[in-house]
Design a protein around this motif. Structure first.
Motif, short mmCIF file in Angstrom:
data_model
loop_
_atom_site.label_atom_id
_atom_site.label_comp_id
_atom_site.label_asym_id
_atom_site.label_seq_id
_atom_site.Cartn_x
_atom_site.Cartn_y
_atom_site.Cartn_z
N LEU A 982 -4.37 -7.29 13.86
CA LEU A 982 -5.14 -6.52 12.89
C LEU A 982 -4.54 -5.14 12.67
N SER A 983 -4.21 -4.53 13.78
CA SER A 983 -3.61 -3.18 13.66
C SER A 983 -2.29 -3.22 12.89
N LEU A 984 -1.55 -4.31 13.17
CA LEU A 984 -0.27 -4.42 12.45
C LEU A 984 -0.51 -4.59 10.95
N GLN A 985 -1.51 -5.39 10.62
CA GLN A 985 -1.81 -5.55 9.20
C GLN A 985 -2.24 -4.23 8.58
N GLU A 986 -3.05 -3.52 9.31
CA GLU A 986 -3.44 -2.19 8.79
C GLU A 986 -2.22 -1.28 8.63
N GLU A 987 -1.42 -1.34 9.65
CA GLU A 987 -0.22 -0.50 9.56
C GLU A 987 0.67 -0.92 8.38
N ILE A 988 0.74 -2.26 8.15
CA ILE A 988 1.54 -2.73 7.01
C ILE A 988 0.95 -2.21 5.71
N ALA A 989 -0.40 -2.30 5.63
CA ALA A 989 -1.02 -1.79 4.41
C ALA A 989 -0.77 -0.30 4.26
N LYS A 990 -0.90 0.39 5.40
CA LYS A 990 -0.62 1.84 5.37
C LYS A 990 0.81 2.12 4.98
N LEU A 991 1.71 1.32 5.60
CA LEU A 991 3.13 1.52 5.29
C LEU A 991 3.40 1.22 3.81
N ARG A 992 2.68 0.20 3.27
CA ARG A 992 2.87 -0.08 1.85
C ARG A 992 2.43 1.10 0.99
N ARG A 993 1.22 1.63 1.42
CA ARG A 993 0.80 2.81 0.67
C ARG A 993 1.79 3.96 0.80
N GLU A 994 2.22 4.13 2.04
CA GLU A 994 3.24 5.19 2.24
C GLU A 994 4.52 4.90 1.45
N LEU A 995 4.88 3.56 1.42
CA LEU A 995 6.08 3.19 0.68
C LEU A 995 5.92 3.50 -0.81
N GLN A 996 4.75 3.13 -1.33
CA GLN A 996 4.51 3.46 -2.74
C GLN A 996 4.55 4.96 -2.97
N HIS A 997 3.87 5.68 -2.03
CA HIS A 997 3.90 7.14 -2.15
C HIS A 997 5.33 7.67 -2.04
N THR A 998 6.07 7.06 -1.10
CA THR A 998 7.48 7.49 -0.92
C THR A 998 8.31 7.16 -2.15
N GLN A 999 8.04 5.96 -2.71
CA GLN A 999 8.79 5.61 -3.93
C GLN A 999 8.46 6.56 -5.07
#
Length: 1825
Positions: A982-999
Motif C-alpha cells: 500500500l505504501s508503495l502504491q501511495e509512493e508511486i502515486a506521489k511520485l507520479r504527482r511529483e513526476l508531473q510536477h517535475t515535468q
C-alpha cells in the motif's frame, strides 16, 4: 566625266567656291545641272548660254592635301584654294609647293619648325624629298650655287602682313647656319644682326601688319670657293618717307622713334630731351603708339647691340639718336601766320631751340629759312616769304630728307660692316619686296610698288615658261606654244617713251606743272588708245591701269610733289654749316654723287662674279636744281638694275599669303586668299602648267601605281613598252598623254581618270572578295546550323526513347509496389485486431485482481491505523500526567524559595549589625568559598560518574530495546508485507504527482532555458557582430596603417629611385658636357694645327724645331691636376698635385688636364667612405695573410715548432679546464665584490696580466737570441756538401737541443702558459661583451613588448572612439610613430657617420703603423738570413732565358718606334695576322722598361710621342673606319694595361701572380691615364662621326623609301618637285645595305679586339642615329605618313632587332633607342577615331613628345581611297589629353647627340713575357728583356 555622283566646284559669293555632287549624268545640250551641296541642299546650276562652260571637277580625296599643287589632276583655282585650305586648317602646314613657287601662308602664331634641328634635317636633302619649307628653298639655292656654280636669288613677295620679312630672315638664318663663315669675324652673325637695325629704321606698324617693311631690300650674301659666308651687301628700294611726317589712323611711325621715346629715361639720353610718344607730332598722329606684346625699350637694347656688333661705335650711335630726336622736335615746330603769304616762328620757340641745339646750327638762320625761300632768276636772286602751309610742307620735306639720308648712311655702314675681306666667288640674293597693293586711295607709292611687281611678274612668267620648255625638250616631247599672260604692254604703258613715268617727269620740269595738267596729258595720250588705261567716270583727277592682278585706280593728287621730292637748298646749307656735329656733315656731303636715297651706295660694293652690273653714276657738272633726277626716274633705274641682277641668277620664288585681315591664328579667308593668289602669280603658274602636260610620272612609278590595271600577259620585261601598251588601252585619245624618255606626260584630269579606273578596279575586286568571303561565311554558317540540327534531333530522339523506357519501368514498379502495399495493409489490420483482443482480455483480468487486492489492502490499513491511534492515546495520557506532577513540584519549590529570599532581604538590611555580630566573617567566607570549590569539584566528579552510569544504562537500555524491536519486527513482518504494498502504491502515486510536477517544472525550465538560450545566442551574435565590426575596423586600420607605411615606403623608394636617376642623369650630363668640351678642344686643336700649317705655307719657312721643356716638367702638368677617371667603372681616390707651372710646349696636354676638374669632383662624390674602409680592411687582411703565408721553417725549426705546438695545445687544454673551473667558482659565489675593479680577485688577475705581458717581452728577446744562434749554426754547417744536407739537419737539431737549457725551456713554457691565460682572459672579455649585447637585445625585446602593449592599449582606446575620431587618432599615432622612427634612424645615421669617420682615422693610423712595421721587419731581417733561409735541398733544372715582359729601345729610336708602330702601321694587316691590341702591348712593354730604369724623361717622352702620333694618324686618316676603330681599340687596351699594371689593388684583383710582378714600380701614371682616357673619348666621337657619315645616306632610303615588303604601299601622284622614288633602282640603298654595313662595322671592331662593352656602346649609338634620322624624316615628309609605311617601318625595325639577337647585343640598350620610331610606326597603324583610341595612343606613345604625336597625326595621309583621314577633333582630343605631359617642345630628335661613353676596366689575361714581336712591324731595333 560629268556623270552621276561626280563632284564639281561652283562659284559662291561667300566662300568663293563650293563643292557639289551631280545627281544625274550630264548630256551634251543640257542647260542645267542637277546638283546637291555638301550640306544636303539640292540646287539647279544653270550653264552659261554663251560659253556653255561646265563647272570645274573636283579632285579625288586621295589627291587633296598634296605637297605640290601641280600634283593635282585637275589644275584650277578651286582645287588650289581647297588644297591650301586643307593643308593650312586641318594639317597645320603653312608651306606648299606650286611648281617652282613656295606658297607660304602666315599662321600668325609661333611654330616650332625653325629650330636648328630642322635646319640640320633639311641640310643636304633634295627639295622634293622633304615637306615644303623655306629651308628647302634655301637648301636648293645653296646646292645649285655649289653644283652649277651659278649665282642664285630668292624672291620673296606678298602684301603687307603676309610674312615676307620673316621668310627672308629665316632664309638668311639657314645660310648662316649651314655654311658658317670662312673667318673668325662671325660674318653670319653680322648678317643676321643687320635685321634688327633695318627693322627698327625701315619697319612700322600698319593696319595690316605690326611689323610691316616700308621699303624693299635685296641682300646679296657672298660666299668663297668653299661656299662659306664671307660677306654681304644690301640694296634698298623706295623707302616710304612720307610715313616720317604722316601716319594714318591705327598706324605708327618707324619703330626707332618709339624705341627712343621708351628709352628716354636712360642717362645717356637725357641730353636728347625726349618724352612720351604722344608728345611729338610725328609719333602721335596714328593714335596707336603701343604694339601689343612688344616692349620698345627691349627692342632698343637689341638695336644698340646689333649696331655694336656691326661696328657702329657708341659715338656714332649717339649721333644717330641725336638726329632722330632732332626730327621729332622739328615736327613740333609751329608757325604763326602774319598774312596769307608769310609766316613766322614764335620767338624762342622751344622745339626749334632743341632742334638747333641737337643739330649744332644757329637758331636765327634755321627760323629764317623755315619761313623763307630763295628764288634765282637769270639776272638776280631774291628772298621770298612763304605761307604757313608751305612752311609746314617745307618743314616736313626737310624732316623726310634728313631721315632718308640717315637711312642711306646706316645702310652704307651696314654694307661696310658686311663687306667681304676676300674675293667673292658667288652669292645668293634674297629679295624682300612689297607685293601688289590696292587700297581705297592709291597714290604714288602704290604706283611704284605695282610697277615693280609687274616687272617681277614678267620675269617670273618668262622663267616658268623657260622651265616648261626645257622639261619638254629634255624629254623630247613635241613643243607647242603655250599662250600665257604677257604683261609687257602694261610695263610699256608705265616706263616707255610718253608713258606714265615719262609724262610725270616732263610735267615736273614745267614751271607751273600740276597734278591736274598731268592727268589731262595722260588722258590725251593713252585714253582710248591703250586697252590697259582707263579713266574713271566720276573723276578727272584719277586714272585706272589694268595690272596683271587687278584694276587699280590711282589718284593724281600728290604725284608731282612726291616725284620731285623738293627740299629747299638754304635749309640744307644751314645744316651743312654745323661745325659741332660730324655725323650731320657726313649725311649731306657729296650728296650729288649719291645714286639715290633708295638705291645701294656704291661704296663698299664688291663686284660679283658673273654679274657685270654697275650702279648708275651721276654725270658730273649737273646742277642739282635743274637736272636732279626725280624719284620715279631713280626707282626705274634701280628696278632695271635689280632685274638685270635677277636675270643673271637662278631665281627661286616664295609667295607669302595673308590668310585673314584680323591676324587670327590658323583662320583662312577664302576671298582674301584668292585675291593674293591671283596677284602673286600662283594661279598663272597653274594655268601655264595646266595648258600643257602638268602630270608627269616615271615609267617605274606608273607601273607600280597602276599594276592593278594590267593583266599578267600585258606585263613585259620592258617597263616602258608595258606602260605604252596599257595606256593605249586605257586612254583612247592619244592627245591626252605623251611618252618622254624617262617620263609619261598627262594632260590635266587624266591622272584623276586613271585614279578613278584604279579605284573602280579595286572596288570591284573588293566586292568580289567580299562576295566570295560572304558566300563562304554563309555556307559555313549553313553547314554549322545543319550539323547542329542533326545533333539536336539525335539527342531529342534519344531523350524520347529514354523517357518511354523509364515509363515502362515505372509502370511495372508501380504494380509491384501496389501488391506489396495491399498485402501489408491487410496484414497490419489483422495484427491490430488480434492485439486489441489480447489487450482487452489483459485489462479485464487485471481489473478483477486489482479490486480484490484493494479490498485486502484496506483491511490491513485499518488494523494499522487502530494500532497507531491506540498507542498515541496512551502516550498522550502519560505525558499529561508527567507534566502535572512536575508543575506541582515547581510551585512548591518556588514558594519555599520566596520565603528564604524574604529572610535574606531582612538580613541584608541589617548588615552593620551583622558586621558587629559576626567579626571575622570574611575569613569564614573565604573558607566557605574554598569549601564550595571543593564541593564543586566533587559535584563534577559525581556528575561524570553519573553520566557514565547513564551511558551504560542507556546502552543496556538500547540493547534491550533493540531486542524488543527485533522481536516486534519479526512479529510484524507479515503485517508489513501487506502494508508495504500500500505504501508503495501511495509512493508511486506521489511520485507520479511529483513526476508531473517535475515535468511541468521541466517544461517551464526548458522554456526559460530556451528563452535564455535564445537571448544568449542573440547577445552572442550581437557580440560577434560587434567583434567582427571591431575586427574589420581593426583590419581596416591595420590595412590603412600598412598602406600608409607602404605608400610612405614606396614614395621614399620612388623618391630615392628618382634621385638616383637624377644623379645618373646629372652624371651623364656632366660626362656629355665634358666629352663635348673634349670634342671642342680637339676641334680647336685641329684648327690651330691647320692655321699653323697655312701660316707656314704662306711664310714658306720650314717648320721650326719644337723646344722641349726641362725634364722635371711633364707635358701634362697643370696648376691643379685631378687624376680621377670619369670613364672607368672603378673610381680611384683623388690625387692632387701642385707643381710649379711654366710655359708649356705646343704638344703639352695641360689644357686636357684642366678640363677634368668638374667631372672628377662629381666622380669623387660618387664613391662613399665605405669603399675606402673596405679597401683598408682588405689591405690589413692581405698583410695578415702575407704574414701567415710566409715560407715554412725547414729542418730543425720545423720539428722544433711541431713539438712546441703539441706542448702548447696540451697546455691550452689544461688552461681551458682551469679557466672553466675558475669561471664556475666565480659564478657560484655570485658576489659582485669579487669581480668588481679593485677587488682582490680583480687585482690578482691584473697582476697576472702585467706579468704575462712582461714575460712575453722577455720571450720575444729570447726568440731573437735563438734565431741568431740558429743563423750562426747554419753558417757553420753551410760548407758541407749538398748530399749530406738531410743528415746535417738532424745534427743541427741535436745541437740545438743540446744547446738549449732546461731552465730556459721551462721559463718559455711558463711564459707561453701565461700568454694562453691572457688569451683566455681576452676571450672571457669578449664573452662578457657578447653577454652585454645579449642583455641589450633582451632590453630591446622588452621595449618592443612594451611598445606592443602600448599599441594594443591605444588600439583598445581607439576602438572606443567613434569611427571618424578613431581614424584620425590612428593616423595621428602612425604619423607620430613614423616621425619617431625617422628621428631614430637619423640619430643612427649620425652615429654611423661618426663611427665611419672614427674608423677612417683609425685606419689611417693603422696603415701608417703597418707600413712602419713592414719597414721595421725588413730592416730587422739580415741579408744572410734572407739569402740562407732555404736549407732544404732543391733540384734546380736549367731553364732558357726568362723574359720579364719588357722591351728595351734606345732614346734616339723613339721617333722610329712611333713612326713604324703608329704612323705607318696598316690596321688591316695587324687585325688579320696578329693578336688584337699588339701595338698597345708593345708600347706598354716599352713604358715598363723605362719605368724599370727609373727614367722619368723617357717615360714622359714616350707617352707624349705616342699620344701625338695617334692624333696625327687620326687626323690624316680620320675618315677611315678601320683606322679609327683600330686606334680606339689599341688606346683602350693601352689604358687598361696602365691600370692593370699600375700596382693599385683595385686593378690587381684579376691578375696572376706573374702579372703582379710586372706592375710598374717607380712611376704613378694616373695623370697619363686621364690623358689617354680623354684621347679615347675623342677617338670614340670621331668613330661616331665616321659611322654617321657612312650610314646617313643609307638610312632614309633603306628605312623609309625602299619597299622591303613589295606591293604594300603604292606610289601617289607627285608634282614638279619629284620626291625620291621608293622603288629600288640600281644604286639606291635598301635595308640589306644597312644590315651589311652594320655587319661590316661589327666584324671590324671584333677583329680589332675592341672591348665588348665598348662595342655595345657603339652599336647603341648607331641605332640611335638610325632611329633619330628615320623619325626626323618621317616627321618632315607627309608622303611617308601612311598605314602601309608604318608596316614597312615596323618590319625594318624587326630586321634590325633580329640582327641584334644574332650578334648577342640585345642587352646593349640599342633596341630602346628605336622605341620612338617603333611608336611612330604604331601610331600610323592604330585606329584614330574614338576617345578609346585617343586614350590608347596616349598610353602607347610615351617615348614620343606631344609635338611629335600631333605632327604625325597632322601628316597622316591615306594612300588609297579606303583609308580615312584623321579628324581635327581627334587631334584636339589628343592635345587635351597630353597637355599635362611635361616633355620637350622640340619637334625633331637630336640626330647629332652622342651618348657619353665609358671605358669599363677590362684586364687582359695575356702574359707580357709571351708576346713575340713580328718582323713585319719593322721593330728590329727593340729587344725583349
Amino acid at each position: 566625266m560629268y556623270v552621276k555622283y561626280a563632284r564639281v566646284w561652283i562659284p559662291d559669293p561667300e566662300e568663293v567656291w563650293k563643292s557639289a555632287e551631280l545627281l544625274k549624268d550630264y548630256k551634251p545640250g543640257d542647260k542645267v545641272l542637277q546638283l546637291r551641296l555638301e550640306e544636303g541642299k539640292d540646287l539647279e546650276y544653270c550653264l552659261d548660254p554663251k560659253t556653255k562652260e561646265l563647272p570645274p571637277l573636283r579632285n579625288p580625296d586621295i589627291l587633296v592635301g598634296e605637297n605640290d599643287l601641280t600634283a593635282l589632276s585637275y589644275l584650277h583655282e578651286p582645287a588650289v584654294l581647297h588644297n591650301l585650305k586643307v593643308r593650312f586648317i586641318d594639317s597645320k602646314l603653312i608651306y606648299t609647293y606650286c611648281g617652282i613657287v613656295l606658297v607660304a601662308i602666315n599662321p600668325y602664331e609661333q611654330l616650332p619648325i625653325y629650330g636648328e634641328d630642322i635646319i640640320n634635317a633639311y641640310s643636304g636633302q633634295n627639295m622634293g624629298d622633304m615637306d615644303p619649307h623655306i629651308f628647302a628653298v634655301a637648301e636648293e639655292a645653296y646646292k645649285q650655287m655649289a653644283r652649277d656654280e651659278r649665282n642664285q636669288s630668292i624672291i620673296v613677295s606678298g602684301e603687307s602682313g603676309a610674312g615676307k620679312t620673316v621668310s627672308a630672315k629665316y632664309a638668311m638664318r639657314y645660310f648662316a647656319t649651314v655654311s658658317g663663315s670662312a673667318s673668325e669675324a662671325n660674318v653670319e652673325e653680322k648678317v643676321l644682326a643687320s635685321n634688327p637695325i633695318m627693322e627698327s629704321i625701315g619697319n612700322a606698324k600698319t593696319t595690316r601688319n605690326d611689323n610691316s617693311s616700308r621699303f624693299g631690300k635685296y641682300i646679296e650674301i657672298g660666299f668663297d670657293k668653299r661656299y662659306r659666308i664671307i660677306g654681304a651687301n644690301m640694296r634698298t628700294y623706295l623707302l616710304e618717307k612720307s610715313r616720317v611726317v604722316f601716319q594714318a589712323e591705327e598706324e605708327r611711325n618707324y619703330h626707332i622713334f618709339y624705341q627712343l621715346c621708351a628709352s628716354a629715361a636712360l642717362p645717356e639720353f637725357k641730353t636728347l630731351r625726349l618724352g612720351n610718344a604722344n608728345y611729338f607730332h610725328y609719333t602721335k598722329q596714328g593714335g596707336s603708339p603701343v604694339i601689343d606684346g612688344v616692349d620698345d625699350a627691349k627692342e632698343m637694347v637689341n638695336t644698340r647691340q646689333a649696331c655694336t656688333l656691326l661696328g657702329i661705335s657708341d659715338s656714332y650711335q649717339m649721333g644717330i639718336f641725336r638726329i632722330l630726336a632732332g626730327i621729332l622736335h622739328l615736327g613740333n615746330v609751329e608757325f604763326a601766320s602774319r598774312d596769307s603769304d608769310s609766316c613766322t616762328v614764335p620767338p624762342k620757340h622751344e622745339p626749334l631751340t632743341i632742334f638747333c641745339d641737337l643739330m649744332g646750327v644757329e637758331y636765327e638762320e634755321m627760323a629764317h629759312w623755315l619761313c623763307h625761300r630763295k628764288l634765282a632768276t637769270a639776272t638776280e636772286t631774291y628772298i621770298k616769304p612763304i605761307s604757313k602751309l608751305h612752311a609746314i610742307n617745307a618743314r616736313d620735306a626737310l624732316a623726310k630728307h634728313i631721315y632718308a639720308n640717315l637711312f642711306n648712311w646706316i645702310v652704307d655702314h651696314v654694307n661696310k660692316a658686311l663687306h667681304a675681306t676676300v674675293k667673292q666667288h658667288s652669292f645668293i640674293g634674297v629679295l624682300d619686296i612689297y607685293g601688289f597693293e590696292t587700297f581705297e586711295i592709291n597714290s604714288f607709292e602704290q604706283f611704284c610698288i605695282n610697277y615693280a611687281n609687274e616687272k617681277l611678274q614678267q620675269q617670273f612668267n618668262m622663267h616658268v615658261f623657260k622651265l616648261e620648255q626645257e622639261e619638254y625638250m629634255k624629254e623630247q616631247i613635241p613643243w607647242t606654244l603655250i599662250d600665257f599672260y604677257d604683261n609687257q604692254p602694261c610695263i610699256n604703258l608705265i616706263e616707255a617713251k610718253m608713258g606714265v613715268l615719262d609724262l610725270l617727269d616732263e610735267e615736273c620740269k614745267m614751271p607751273k606743272g600740276s597734278d591736274d595738267s598731268w592727268a589731262q596729258k595722260l588722258y590725251n595720250t593713252h585714253l582710248n588708245k591703250c586697252a590697259l588705261f582707263e579713266k574713271p567716270r566720276m573723276s578727272n583727277k584719277a586714272f585706272i591701269i589694268k595690272h596683271f592682278a587687278d584694276k587699280v585706280e590711282y589718284q593724281c593728287e600728290g604725284f608731282l610733289e612726291k616725284n620731285k621730292d623738293t627740299v629747299y637748298e638754304e635749309q640744307i646749307k644751314v645744316l651743312k654749316s654745323s661745325k659741332k656735329f660730324k655725323l650731320l656733315l657726313e649725311l649731306f656731303q657729296d650728296e650729288e654723287k649719291v645714286l639715290s636715297p633708295t638705291s645701294a651706295t656704291p661704296s663698299g660694293r664688291v663686284p660679283l662674279s658673273r654679274t657685270p652690273i654697275k650702279p648708275a653714276k651721276a654725270r658730273p657738272g649737273q646742277a642739282s636744281k635743274e637736272h636732279k633726277k626725280t624719284v620715279g626716274h631713280q626707282f626705274r633705274n634701280s628696278l632695271h638694275l635689280l632685274m638685270e641682277t635677277l636675270n643673271a641668277t637662278t631665281p627661286h620664288y616664295v609667295r607669302c599669303i595673308k590668310p585673314n585681315d584680323f591676324k587670327f591664328p590658323f583662320t583662312f579667308d577664302e576671298k582674301r586668299a584668292v585675291q593674293q593668289l591671283r596677284a602673286c602669280g600662283v594661279l598663272e603658274t597653274i594655268r601655264i602648267s595646266a595648258a600643257g602636260f602638268p602630270s608627269r610620272w616615271t615609267y617605274q612609278e606608273f607601273f607600280s601605281r597602276y599594276r592593278v590595271l594590267m593583266k599578267q600577259k600585258d606585263v613585259l620585261g620592258d617597263r616602258k613598252q608595258t606602260c605604252k601598251n596599257v595606256l593605249e588601252k586605257l586612254i583612247q585619245d592619244k592627245d591626252k598623254y605623251q611618252f618622254g624618255k624617262t617620263k609619261i606626260f598627262f594632260r590635266a584630269g587624266q591622272v584623276a581618270y586613271l585614279e578613278k579606273i584604279r579605284a573602280d578596279k579595286l572596288r570591284a575586286a573588293c566586292i568580289r572578295i567580299q562576295k566570295t568571303i560572304r558566300g563562304w561565311l554563309m555556307r559555313k554558317k549553313y553547314m554549322r546550323m545543319r550539323k547542329a540540327a542533326i545533333t539536336i534531333q539525335r539527342h531529342v530522339r534519344g531523350y524520347q526513347a529514354r523517357c518511354y523506357a523509364t515509363f515502362l519501368r515505372r509502370t511495372r514498379a508501380a504494380t509491384t509496389i501496389q501488391k506489396f502495399q495491399r498485402m501489408y495493409v491487410v496484414r497490419k489490420r489483422y495484427q491490430r485486431m488480434r492485439e486489441a483482443t489480447i489487450a482487452l482480455q489483459a485489462l479485464l483480468r487485471g481489473y478483477m485482481v486489482r479490486n480484490k487486492y484493494q479490498m485486502m489492502l484496506r483491511e490491513h490499513k485499518c488494523v494499522v491505523l487502530q494500532k497507531h491511534v491506540r498507542g498515541w492515546l496512551a502516550r498522550r495520557r502519560y505525558r499529561r500526567t508527567l507534566r502535572a506532577v512536575v508543575y506541582l513540584q515547581c510551585c512548591y519549590r518556588r514558594m519555599m524559595a520566596k520565603r528564604e529570599l524574604k529572610k535574606l532581604k531582612i538580613e541584608a538590611r541589617s548588615v552593620e549589625r551583622y558586621k558587629k555580630l559576626h567579626i571575622g566573617l570574611e575569613n569564614k567566607i573565604m573558607q566557605l568559598q574554598r569549601k564550595i570549590d571543593e564541593q564543586n569539584k566533587e559535584y563534577k566528579s559525581l556528575l561524570e560518574k553519573m553520566s557514565s552510569l547513564e551511558l551504560t544504562y542507556s546502552t543496556e537500555t538500547e540493547k534491550l530495546r533493540s531486542d524488543v524491536e527485533r522481536l516486534r519486527t519479526s512479529e510484524e513482518e507479515a503485517r508489513s508485507a501487506t502494508s508495504r504494498v500500500l505504501s508503495l502504491q501511495e509512493e508511486i502515486a506521489k511520485l507520479r504527482r511529483e513526476l508531473q510536477h517535475t515535468q511541468a517544472e521541466k517544461r517551464s525550465i526548458e522554456e526559460r532555458a530556451d528563452k535564455y538560450k535564445h537571448e544568449t545566442e542573440q547577445l552572442v551574435s550581437e557580440l560577434k557582430e560587434q567583434n567582427s565590426l571591431l575586427k574589420t575596423e581593426k583590419e581596416e586600420l591595420n590595412r590603412r596603417i600598412h598602406d600608409q607605411a607602404k605608400e610612405i615606403t614606396e614614395s621614399m623608394e620612388k623618391k630615392l629611385v628618382e634621385e638616383t636617376k637624377q644623379l645618373e642623369l646629372d652624371l651623364n650630363d656632366e660626362r656629355l658636357r665634358y666629352q663635348n668640351l673634349l670634342n671642342e678642344f680637339s676641334r680647336l686643336e685641329e684648327r690651330y694645327d691647320d692655321l699653323k700649317d697655312e701660316m707656314n705655307l704662306m711664310v714658306s719657312i720650314p717648320k721650326p724645331g719644337h723646344k722641349r721643356t726641362d725634364s722635371t716638367h711633364s707635358s701634362n702638368e697643370s696648376e691643379y691636376t685631378f687624376s680621377s677617371e670619369i670613364t672607368e667603372a672603378e673610381d680611384l681616390p683623388l690625387r692632387m698635385e701642385q707643381e710649379p707651372s711654366e710655359k708649356k710646349a705646343a704638344l703639352d696636354m695641360s689644357l686636357f688636364l684642366k678640363l677634368q676638374k668638374r667631372v672628377s669632383e662629381l666622380e669623387q662624390e660618387k664613391q662613399s667612405l665605405q669603399d675606402e674602409l673596405d679597401r683598408k680592411e682588405e689591405q690589413a687582411l692581405r698583410a695578415k695573410a702575407k704574414e701567415e703565408e710566409r715560407p715554412p721553417i725547414r729542418g730543425a725549426e720545423l720539428e722544433y715548432e711541431s713539438l712546441k705546438r703539441q706542448e702548447l695545445e696540451s697546455e691550452n687544454k689544461k688552461l681551458k679546464n682551469e679557466l672553466n673551473e675558475l669561471q664556475k667558482a666565480l659564478t657560484e659565489t655570485r658576489a659582485p665584490e669579487v669581480t668588481a675593479p679593485g677587488a682582490p680577485a680583480y687585482r690578482v688577475l691584473l697582476d697576472q696580466l702585467t706579468s704575462v705581458s712582461e714575460e712575453l717581452e722577455v720571450r720575444k728577446e729570447e726568440v731573437l737570441i735563438l734565431r741568431s744562434q740558429l743563423v750562426s749554426q747554419k753558417e757553420a754547417i753551410q760548407p758541407k756538401e749538398d748530399k749530406h744536407t738531410m743528415t746535417d739537419a738532424t745534427i743541427l737539431l741535436e745541437d740545438v737541443q743540446k744547446m738549449k737549457d732546461k731552465g730556459e725551456i721551462a721559463q718559455a713554457y711558463i711564459g707561453l702558459k701565461e700568454t694562453n691565460r691572457l688569451l683566455e682572459s681576452q676571450l672571457q672579455s669578449q664573452k662578457k661583451s657578447h653577454e652585454n649585447e645579449l642583455e641589450s637585445l633582451r632590453g630591446e625585446i622588452q621595449s618592443l613588448k612594451e611598445e606592443n602593449n602600448r599599441q594594443q592599449q591605444l588600439l583598445a582606446q581607439n576602438l572606443q572612439l567613434p569611427p571618424e575620431a578613431r581614424i584620425e587618432a590612428s593616423l595621428q599615432h602612425e604619423i607620430t610613430r613614423l616621425t619617431n622612427e625617422n628621428l631614430d634612424l637619423m640619430e643612427q645615421l649620425e652615429k654611423q657617420d661618426k663611427t665611419v669617420r672614427k674608423l677612417k682615422k683609425q685606419l689611417k693610423v693603422f696603415a701608417k703603423k703597418i707600413g712602419e712595421l713592414e719597414v721595421g721587419q725588413m730592416e730587422n731581417i739580415s741579408p744572410g738570413q734572407i739569402i740562407d733561409e732555404p736549407i732544404r735541398p732543391v733540384n734546380i733544372p736549367r731553364k732558357e732565358k726568362d723574359f720579364q715582359g719588357m722591351l728595351e729601345y734606345k732614346k734616339e729610336d723613339e721617333q722610329k718606334l712611333v713612326k713604324n708602330l703608329i704612323l705607318e702601321l696598316k690596321p688591316r694587316g695587324v687585325a688579320v695576322n696578329l693578336i688584337p691590341g699588339l701595338p698597345a702591348y708593345i708600347l706598354f712593354m716599352c713604358v715598363r722598361h723605362a719605368d724599370y730604369l727609373n727614367d722619368d724623361q723617357k717615360v714622359r717622352s714616350l707617352l707624349t710621342s705616342t699620344i701625338n702620333g695617334i692624333k696625327k694618324v687620326l687626323k690624316k686618316r680620320g675618315d677611315d673606319f678601320e683606322t679609327v676603330s683600330f686606334w680606339l681599340s689599341n688606346t683602350c687596351r693601352f689604358l687598361h694595361c696602365l691600370k692593370q699594371y699600375s700596382g693599385e689593388e683595385g686593378f690587381m684583383k684579376h691578375n696572376t701572380p706573374r702579372q703582379n710582378e710586372h706592375c710598374l714600380t717607380n712611376f704613378d701614371l694616373a695623370e697619363y691615364r686621364q690623358v689617354l682616357s680623354d684621347l679615347a673619348i675623342q677617338i670614340y666621337q670621331q668613330l661616331v662621326r665616321v659611322l654617321e657619315n657612312i650610314l646617313q645616306p643609307m638610312i632614309v632610303s633603306g628605312m623609309l623609301e625602299h619597299e622591303t615588303i613589295q606591293g604594300v604601299s603604292g606610289v601617289k601622284p607627285t608634282g614638279l618637285r619629284k620626291r625620291t622614288s621608293s622603288i629600288a633602282d640600281e644604286g639606291t640603298y635598301t635595308l640589306d645595305s644597312i644590315i651589311r654595313q652594320l655587319n661590316s662595322f661589327h666584324s671590324v671592331m671584333c677583329q680589332h679586339g675592341m672591348d665588348p662593352e665598348l662595342i655595345k656602346q657603339v652599336v647603341k649609338q648607331m641605332f640611335y642615329i638610325i632611329g633619330a634620322i628615320t623619325l626626323n624624316n618621317l616627321l618632315l615628309r607627309k608622303d611617308m605618313c601612311s598605314w602601309s609605311k608604318g608596316m614597312q617601318i615596323r618590319y625594318n625595325v624587326s630586321q634590325l632587332e633580329e640582327w641584334l639577337r644574332d650578334k648577342n647585343l640585345m642587352n646593349s640598350g640599342a633596341k630602346e633607342t628605336l622605341e620612338p620610331l617603333i611608336q611612330a610606326a604604331q601610331l600610323l597603324q592604330v585606329k584614330k577615331k574614338t576617345d578609346e583610341d585617343a586614350e590608347a595612343i596616349c598610353s602607347m606613345c610615351n617615348a614620343l613628345t606631344t609635338a611629335q604625336i600631333v605632327k604625325v597625326l597632322n601628316l597622316y595621309t591615306p594612300v588609297n581611297e579606303f583609308e580615312e583621314r584623321v579628324l581635327v577633333s581627334f587631334i584636339r582630343t589628343i592635345q587635351v589629353r597630353l597637355r599635362d605631359r611635361k616633355d620637350s617642345p622640340q619637334l625633331l630628335m637630336d640626330a647629332k647627340h652622342i651618348f657619353p661613353v665609358t671605358f669599363p676596366f677590362n684586364p687582359s689575361s695575356l702574359a707580357l713575357e709571351t708576346i713575340q714581336i713580328p718582323a713585319s712591324l719593322g721593330l728590329g731595333f727593340i729587344s725583349r728583356v
